[in-house]
Structures are given as C-alpha cells and as structure tokens.
Write a protein that holds these residues in place. Structure first.
Motif, short mmCIF file in Angstrom:
data_model
loop_
_atom_site.label_atom_id
_atom_site.label_comp_id
_atom_site.label_asym_id
_atom_site.label_seq_id
_atom_site.Cartn_x
_atom_site.Cartn_y
_atom_site.Cartn_z
N LEU A 133 41.93 25.92 38.40
CA LEU A 133 41.66 25.62 39.80
C LEU A 133 42.59 26.40 40.74
CD1 LEU A 133 41.08 21.75 39.70
CD2 LEU A 133 39.37 23.54 40.07
N GLY A 134 43.88 26.27 40.56
CA GLY A 134 44.84 26.91 41.45
C GLY A 134 46.10 26.09 41.51
N ASP A 155 41.94 23.32 51.98
CA ASP A 155 43.16 22.69 52.48
C ASP A 155 44.31 23.71 52.46
OD1 ASP A 155 45.55 21.21 52.81
OD2 ASP A 155 44.60 19.43 51.97
N PRO A 156 45.09 23.81 53.54
CA PRO A 156 46.22 24.75 53.54
C PRO A 156 47.21 24.50 52.42
CG PRO A 156 45.76 23.99 55.76
CD PRO A 156 44.91 23.16 54.85
N ALA A 157 47.24 23.27 51.91
CA ALA A 157 48.17 22.96 50.81
C ALA A 157 47.65 23.45 49.47
CB ALA A 157 48.41 21.45 50.74
N ALA A 158 46.39 23.89 49.40
CA ALA A 158 45.80 24.35 48.14
C ALA A 158 45.71 25.87 48.13
CB ALA A 158 44.40 23.76 47.97
N LEU A 159 46.01 26.45 47.00
CA LEU A 159 45.86 27.89 46.81
C LEU A 159 44.96 28.10 45.60
CD1 LEU A 159 46.72 30.74 47.74
CD2 LEU A 159 48.59 30.60 46.09
N PRO A 160 43.66 28.37 45.82
CA PRO A 160 42.74 28.49 44.69
C PRO A 160 43.04 29.71 43.82
CG PRO A 160 41.56 28.13 46.76
CD PRO A 160 42.98 28.46 47.12
N LEU A 161 42.77 29.57 42.55
CA LEU A 161 42.86 30.70 41.62
C LEU A 161 41.84 31.76 42.04
CD1 LEU A 161 44.24 31.58 38.92
CD2 LEU A 161 42.28 30.56 37.74
N HIS A 162 42.26 33.00 42.07
CA HIS A 162 41.40 34.06 42.57
C HIS A 162 40.32 34.41 41.53
CE1 HIS A 162 40.30 37.41 45.16
NE2 HIS A 162 40.21 38.16 44.08
N THR A 169 35.35 35.59 35.66
CA THR A 169 36.69 35.98 35.24
C THR A 169 37.70 35.70 36.36
OG1 THR A 169 35.70 37.75 33.93
CG2 THR A 169 38.08 37.82 34.26
N ALA A 170 38.78 35.03 36.00
CA ALA A 170 39.83 34.72 36.97
C ALA A 170 40.89 35.81 36.95
CB ALA A 170 40.47 33.38 36.64
N LEU A 171 41.39 36.16 38.11
CA LEU A 171 42.57 37.00 38.20
C LEU A 171 43.75 36.03 38.33
CD1 LEU A 171 43.62 39.95 38.47
CD2 LEU A 171 43.63 39.57 40.94
N ASP A 172 44.42 35.80 37.23
CA ASP A 172 45.41 34.72 37.18
C ASP A 172 46.81 35.24 37.49
OD1 ASP A 172 46.92 32.48 36.75
OD2 ASP A 172 45.87 31.88 34.92
N ASP A 173 47.25 34.98 38.70
CA ASP A 173 48.62 35.28 39.09
C ASP A 173 49.36 34.01 39.47
OD1 ASP A 173 47.09 34.81 41.32
OD2 ASP A 173 47.98 36.37 42.56
N LEU A 174 48.87 32.85 38.97
CA LEU A 174 49.43 31.55 39.33
C LEU A 174 49.96 30.74 38.15
CD1 LEU A 174 46.77 30.31 41.93
CD2 LEU A 174 48.95 31.43 42.40
N ARG A 221 31.33 37.83 28.38
CA ARG A 221 31.29 36.62 27.55
C ARG A 221 32.64 36.29 26.91
NH1 ARG A 221 25.46 36.18 24.46
NH2 ARG A 221 24.18 36.47 26.31
N LEU A 222 33.42 37.32 26.64
CA LEU A 222 34.66 37.09 25.90
C LEU A 222 35.90 37.05 26.77
CD1 LEU A 222 34.11 39.29 22.69
CD2 LEU A 222 33.80 36.83 22.96
N LEU A 223 35.79 37.48 28.03
CA LEU A 223 36.96 37.56 28.88
C LEU A 223 36.91 36.48 29.95
CD1 LEU A 223 39.44 39.37 29.01
CD2 LEU A 223 38.25 40.76 30.71
N ARG A 224 37.89 35.57 29.93
CA ARG A 224 37.95 34.48 30.90
C ARG A 224 38.95 34.75 32.00
NH1 ARG A 224 37.85 31.60 34.43
NH2 ARG A 224 37.58 29.34 34.55
N SER A 225 40.00 35.50 31.71
CA SER A 225 41.00 35.76 32.74
C SER A 225 41.64 37.12 32.53
CB SER A 225 42.08 34.67 32.75
OG SER A 225 42.87 34.73 31.59
N VAL A 226 42.10 37.67 33.64
CA VAL A 226 42.91 38.89 33.64
C VAL A 226 44.23 38.56 34.30
CG1 VAL A 226 43.13 41.26 34.48
CG2 VAL A 226 40.90 40.41 33.74
N VAL A 227 45.32 38.91 33.65
CA VAL A 227 46.66 38.67 34.19
C VAL A 227 47.21 39.99 34.70
CG1 VAL A 227 49.01 37.93 33.66
CG2 VAL A 227 47.05 36.72 32.64
#
Length: 406
Positions: A133-134, A155-162, A169-174, A221-227
């Motif tokens: 989520l984030g 919400d300003p207090a929330a920072l969603p996962l990009h 595919t998520a770009l996960d920098d969190l 299909r095989l890639l869920r996230s990129v870091v």
C-alpha cells in the motif's frame, strides 16, 4: 532416478529460457509454496501475545479476501522480512525480531480485504509502512491506532507505493525490507524520480512487446516489484533469492532496462526452480571461467550466468530481426559467450537427472539460433574474441584451465 515425463517436459521448457505457461505456473507455485513454508516456520518460532493477535488478523483477512491477502504475503519484500525474522529468532544473541512489521503485514491485508479491525502499531521514526500500500506518517508521536478507515491514498498523511505504468508492478522505494543490508537501494524518490522511472519503464516495456511479446508477458506475470538502486550501485541490477518476484535496478535508458529485465527475470526463474529441483550436486568452489566475469565462478554461478545470457542472446536476435540498431552485435557477442561455456555444463558429471534435462534444453536452444545467423561473419568474429579471452584467462589461472573446456 528420472523425473516423471511431465516434470521433464517443464524442465525442458524452462531450460530453453523461452516463456511457457507450464513453466510460469511451476515457478509461481514454487514461490508460493516456499513463502508459505517460511511463514509457517516464523509462526511456529514466534512467541504468543502480540504476535498471536497479528496472525489472527492476517487469518481473518485471508478468509475474507484470499487474493488480496496472498498479494501481501507473497509480496517480495515480505520474503526478506520473513527470512531475517527467522534468523533473529533462532540466534541466541543479536537484535530482536521485528514483530511490528508482522502487524503491518496483517493491517495491510485487512485494509485490502476491507474488513473491520482495530490494531495498535508502532511507527518507527514517525512512519509506518503498510506492504503493497505505502506508508503512513502520523502527525503525533507514539503508537498508531489503525482501523479499516486508516488508509486513504489522498490523505496528506499517506504516501502510496508508486505503481509503474503497467499497473501491476510496484516501484518500491518505501518498504524497509525491499532490499538486504548489503544492497545500496535508493532512498525514497522524488516525484521527478518517479516520473523518470515511469518514462523509462514504459519505453522498456514498449521495446519488449515489440521485439519479444512472449517475454514481455512473462515479465508482467513474474515481476511484482522493482527496487530502484542508488546511482553508484554496482552492478546495475540484480535479484535477491529471498525476494522472488522483485528486481533491483538502476534507472537507465529503455533499451538497457529492457535487456536488464530479460536477464534478471531469468535469474529469478532459475532461483525458484533450483530451490525445489536441485540441478547439480557441486559445492561452492569457484573454479570455472565465465566470459562475462573476470573472477572464477562456482558451477551454480556459471549455470545462472549462462541461463540469463542465453535468454539475452535470444532477445537480441529477435530485436535484430525487427531491425533494432546494434542488436546483431549484441546477439553475436552474447551467444558466443554462452556457446563457449555450454560444453562445460553439458559435460559436467555433477548434474542431477533434472539438471541434465535442463542443460540439454539450454544447449538445444543455443543450437537453434543457427537458423538466422548475424550478417557479415559477426558471429565468427565474436567467437574469436571469446576464444582469445579464454586463452588469456587460462594463462592467468593455470590451475583452473581444465574447467574452461568440456
């Protein structure tokens, strides 16, 4: 003992590096089973109390929405947390296990499942990451009371996962467990950094779909996230066995990123397969020459490198047939490297029965490239360069020279 023919068939399909429905199903099934087994081990090792409440919430979310909960449980970063937690629980000394992250996993699953719940979690350094989520940035210090209404991406207090432009595919920098301590993952990106990644990702997927649609679909299909890695990271990409379904990569131009995705997805496939079907019995002694590395490699490293480069050779051949600039040179160079080490793999007595099926399929795929040769004798020139490199390596490593020929 030989494997049943259906298993041998899947091993042959995977060994060719070509995408297949049965190969993808097997890889996904292995990943799922391994993650569930790992979480069972964590659950058995954890004490009761707070952990029991977290598990109960996770179980409730799973009953209500198994698909959403599975995505949280199977998320690549969850694997790194689970392995690290298990190591800490089993170590007599050292830092304590991070039970708070188990609560964050359960809360994320509950939020995505849409069930009513109440949970009180700590927010280390004023931020609480909810996997897939984030993160939440509470306005007040101290424990954070969560309910089903706590997550609002606006919400300003929330920072969603990009989310990258493909929507899956998520770009996960969190996530604090997105990479291991030894990997220089980039810190949280700016909006400009996200936009840059969006542009490069869209360009890379466009090239993959244009040159090799089957590999593009397999990647999805095989890639869920990129870091994202820091700009100084070496190498420019990689995978972590604990975080299957994720690729670590630097921001790079679309042609380079597309090739990196082909390469790293193969590493992920082979890591999953080798965890369930041992392909060899060799130890970790580094004795083999690999044309893409200066240092000697163990058999496992040679096999992984040859497998990923074989897929790259096929990708660049298709790109060349489409007319991509410089693709024939890439294909000739990489195929020559793979062809030089395949006899070593084929002749290795330490392969298991399944490993022999797998490696024979790799060799057949490489021979199949003869059907369309690069123009102008490029492949012969590339083979000569590789043989020159082999001779130089053998001279520098005289005791290891026997491990460079079949």
């Amino acid at each position: 003992m030989r494997h049943p023919e259906p298993i041998d068939g899947v091993l042959r399909a995977l060994g060719s590096t070509e995408p297949s429905a049965e190969g993808t199903r097997l890889v996904c099934g292995i990943r799922r089973d391994r993650r569930l087994e790992l979480l069972r081990e964590v659950r058995e090792a954890l004490p009761g109390g707070e952990a029991a409440e977290h598990w109960a919430l996770l179980d409730e979310a799973e009953r209500y929405d198994p698909v959403a909960t599975a995505d949280v449980v199977q998320y690549p970063a969850t694997g790194i947390w689970a392995e690290e937690t298990l190591r800490r629980l089993r170590a007599p000394y050292g830092p304590p296990a991070d039970l708070g992250h188990l609560g964050a996993l359960a809360a994320a699953a509950a939020l995505r499942a849409g069930i009513g719940f109440k949970a009180t979690l700590r927010a280390p350094n004023g931020r609480l990451v909810l996997p897939t989520l984030g993160l939440l940035r509470p306005s007040r210090p101290g424990p954070l009371a969560l309910t089903e209404h706590s997550w609002d991406p606006g919400d300003p207090a929330a920072l969603p996962l990009h989310a990258l432009p493909d929507g899956h595919t998520a770009l996960d920098d969190l996530d604090p467990y997105r990479a291991s301590a030894a990997v220089p993952a980039a810190r949280r990106l700016t909006p400009k950094g996200h936009k840059r990644w969006d542009t490069q990702w869209s360009g890379a997927l466009t090239l993959l779909h244009r040159y090799d649609a089957a590999r593009a679909e397999e990647t999805g299909r095989l890639l869920r996230s990129v870091v994202p890695l820091s700009g100084s990271a070496r190498p420019a990409g990689g995978t972590l066995p604990a975080a299957q379904g994720s690729v670590l990569a630097r921001a790079q131009p679309p042609p380079t990123l597309a090739a990196a995705l082909v390469h790293e997805v193969q590493h992920g496939k082979l890591a999953a397969l080798a965890g369930a079907f041992p392909l060899h019995t060799a130890d970790r002694t580094a004795r083999y020459w690999a044309p893409w590395r200066a240092d000697p490699r163990p058999l496992e490293g040679l096999l992984r490198g040859a497998y990923a480069h074989l897929a790259l050779a096929g990708y660049w051949q298709r790109a060349a047939l489409y007319g991509a600039r410089g693709a024939w040179a890439q294909h000739a160079r990489i195929r020559a490297q793979v062809a030089a080490v395949l006899p070593v793999l084929v002749g290795c007595w330490e392969l298991t029965d399944g490993g022999r099926v797998f490696v024979d399929a790799m060799a057949a795929a490489e021979r199949g490239m003869d059907g369309v040769a690069p123009p102008g004798g490029r492949y012969a020139v590339a083979r000569a360069v590789v043989e020159h490199d082999r001779a130089a390596w053998c001279e520098a490593h005289p005791n290891l020279a026997p491990y460079t020929v079949g």
